[in-house]
Design an enzyme around this catalytic site. Sequence first.
Site, PDB file in Angstrom:
ATOM      1  CB  VAL A   1      -9.804  -8.110  10.467  1.00  0.00           C
ATOM      2  CG1 VAL A   1     -10.699  -8.057   9.238  1.00  0.00           C
ATOM      3  CG2 VAL A   1      -8.343  -8.089  10.059  1.00  0.00           C
TER       4      VAL A   1
ATOM      5  CG  PHE B   1       5.458  -0.994   0.542  1.00  0.00           C
ATOM      6  CD1 PHE B   1       4.454  -0.041   0.532  1.00  0.00           C
ATOM      7  CD2 PHE B   1       5.521  -1.881   1.597  1.00  0.00           C
ATOM      8  CE1 PHE B   1       3.533   0.028   1.553  1.00  0.00           C
ATOM      9  CE2 PHE B   1       4.602  -1.814   2.631  1.00  0.00           C
ATOM     10  CZ  PHE B   1       3.602  -0.854   2.602  1.00  0.00           C
TER      11      PHE B   1
ATOM     12  CB  CYS C   1      -0.133  -9.037   7.104  1.00  0.00           C
ATOM     13  SG  CYS C   1      -1.672  -8.770   7.953  1.00  0.00           S
TER      14      CYS C   1
ATOM     15  CE  LYS D   1      -4.726  -9.927   3.289  1.00  0.00           C
ATOM     16  NZ  LYS D   1      -5.174  -9.060   4.288  1.00  0.00           N
TER      17      LYS D   1
ATOM     18  NE  ARG E   1      -1.824   1.804   4.879  1.00  0.00           N
ATOM     19  CZ  ARG E   1      -1.692   3.069   4.523  1.00  0.00           C
ATOM     20  NH1 ARG E   1      -0.509   3.565   4.269  1.00  0.00           N
ATOM     21  NH2 ARG E   1      -2.731   3.875   4.432  1.00  0.00           N
TER      22      ARG E   1
HETATM   23  C1  UDX Z   1       0.478  -4.752   5.729  1.00  0.00           C
HETATM   24  C2  UDX Z   1      -0.171  -4.258   4.418  1.00  0.00           C
HETATM   25  O1  UDX Z   1       0.325  -2.953   4.114  1.00  0.00           O
HETATM   26  C3  UDX Z   1      -1.694  -4.271   4.522  1.00  0.00           C
HETATM   27  O2  UDX Z   1      -2.257  -3.898   3.276  1.00  0.00           O
HETATM   28  C4  UDX Z   1      -2.132  -5.701   4.894  1.00  0.00           C
HETATM   29  O3  UDX Z   1      -3.518  -5.796   4.975  1.00  0.00           O
HETATM   30  C5  UDX Z   1      -1.472  -6.123   6.198  1.00  0.00           C
HETATM   31  O4  UDX Z   1      -0.048  -6.030   6.061  1.00  0.00           O
HETATM   32  P1  UDX Z   1       1.057  -3.705   8.106  1.00  0.00           P
HETATM   33  O5  UDX Z   1       1.582  -5.057   8.481  1.00  0.00           O
HETATM   34  O6  UDX Z   1       0.218  -2.961   9.081  1.00  0.00           O
HETATM   35  O7  UDX Z   1       0.188  -3.807   6.746  1.00  0.00           O
HETATM   36  O8  UDX Z   1       2.350  -2.789   7.838  1.00  0.00           O
HETATM   37  P2  UDX Z   1       3.019  -1.988   6.637  1.00  0.00           P
HETATM   38  O9  UDX Z   1       2.907  -0.549   6.922  1.00  0.00           O
HETATM   39  O10 UDX Z   1       2.573  -2.456   5.325  1.00  0.00           O
HETATM   40  O11 UDX Z   1       4.555  -2.429   6.860  1.00  0.00           O
HETATM   41  C6  UDX Z   1       4.939  -3.792   6.911  1.00  0.00           C
HETATM   42  C7  UDX Z   1       6.415  -3.946   7.174  1.00  0.00           C
HETATM   43  O12 UDX Z   1       7.188  -3.561   6.051  1.00  0.00           O
HETATM   44  C8  UDX Z   1       6.954  -3.125   8.346  1.00  0.00           C
HETATM   45  O13 UDX Z   1       7.821  -3.946   9.109  1.00  0.00           O
HETATM   46  C9  UDX Z   1       7.715  -1.999   7.683  1.00  0.00           C
HETATM   47  O14 UDX Z   1       8.771  -1.517   8.484  1.00  0.00           O
HETATM   48  C10 UDX Z   1       8.240  -2.685   6.441  1.00  0.00           C
HETATM   49  N1  UDX Z   1       8.506  -1.766   5.319  1.00  0.00           N
HETATM   50  C11 UDX Z   1       7.475  -1.101   4.703  1.00  0.00           C
HETATM   51  C12 UDX Z   1       9.810  -1.611   4.838  1.00  0.00           C
HETATM   52  O15 UDX Z   1      10.767  -2.201   5.362  1.00  0.00           O
HETATM   53  N2  UDX Z   1      10.024  -0.804   3.755  1.00  0.00           N
HETATM   54  C13 UDX Z   1       9.018  -0.142   3.121  1.00  0.00           C
HETATM   55  O16 UDX Z   1       9.294   0.573   2.139  1.00  0.00           O
HETATM   56  C14 UDX Z   1       7.706  -0.288   3.621  1.00  0.00           C
END
Ligand code: UDX
Length: 427
Positions: A11, A246, A257, A201, A151
Amino acid sequence: MQLAVIGAGYVGLVTAAVFADLGNKVMVVEIDGEKIEKLKQGEVHFYEPGIKELIQKHIITKNLQFTGDYKEAMWGVEFVFICVGTPTKNKKADLSYVYSAAKSVAENLKSPAIVVIKSTVPPGTNIELEKWMRKFTKCNISLASVPEFLREGKALEDSLHPHRIVIGAEKKKVVNKLLALHEKLPGERVICNCASAQMIKYASNAFLPTKISFANSVSVLCDKFGANVEDVMRGVGLDKRIGPDFLSAGLGYGGSCFPKDVAALISLSKDVGYTFDILQAVEKTNKKQISYFVKKVFKRCGGSVKGKTLTVLGLSFKPGTSDMREARSFYIIKKLRREGAKIKATDPVAISEAKKVIKGVKFCEDPYEALSGANALLLVTEWEEYQKLDFDKIKKLMHNLVVIDGRNFFDRKKLEKLGFTYEGIGK
Ligand code: UDX
């Protein structure tokens, strides 16, 4: 404007590089001397598209500098961004790094400054933190909270083109200064008090996992009723009130996160005498999805995995990163090994990270080598390059033509036509 960013982690570096790119003078403070030396040479200790180039660019423009010395960084500074980690300790956010950084900032300030907390901290932390900082300085400090929503793999895109910028501050003057600092960035502004900003957040990082767990529960029902979860969630997501993002069913969420922030919000709720039932179910569903997948592996391996060779495609917690934190692969492999399976695994970038946490597995750089002699292919992380795999070739390498697709990533029809048995999640 002159800024100090405390913490050269993910970050911190993204924040520093972006503000440098917007024309500010930014000094990054980091206590790890080795990291500082590497950063001064333009070397970054993690992978994130575009960040290295942006840092190198602003080392040259001199908008970005690195130091281990708080005194040097606090000289004439107008804004201090605290971007240190808040890891989980006993299911709560450990604030020791935040307090330690805040103390060093206060001890070295020479003039009034706005101290912005970017780290994810429990709502209300700013009140205690401000009192704490005042013990170490006579300078006028104002605390604010501007959470990040980055992300992994898309951090620069998210920082330079945010959908919203949340500014939490108690004083109008502080809000105005922070608005001016963020002036060149797009996105809606949400102005609120610090506690609300911090709650935004947590609530965001809890709501998205709620959508994922919801989709995963629906996927189980889809399996039972012969529905297709992809069609179902598309139909559901087209309702503007719900939205399409999502809602991909699969193996559930991992990363640095979501699991941490969901656990922290459950724990914070308990502290104030409230049981956050929904989030407890979200966490439980996320765990259950792994067992659900493993059951599917058993089913497709004739009831037992003992002595079977299973090939895991994809190890990192999501595509586009080598991050193994809370990666689903870790839990799946652990369960299958316990049942006597022989695991071979591959990943385009995460093998060296995976080796640090997963033992007893044969890692192969080449997916075809990994699939040679396999009784089943287990798709765990949906790397785009796996779409290009040559299944005619794989057909000749595998012992049994079984694909268990944890991310609904492959084309069932295509694989079945080639003679594979295909098992997805909810389809
Ligand atoms: C996340 C948030 O998106 C971000 O805003 C925050 O600041 C930090 O956490 P990140 O951890 O980088 O970001 O990943 P992200 O792309 O959001 O995916 C998180 C997890 O959810 C992954 O394991 C992904 O595989 C899973 N996921 C995501 C699903 O299983 N299904 C979905 O539809 C979307």
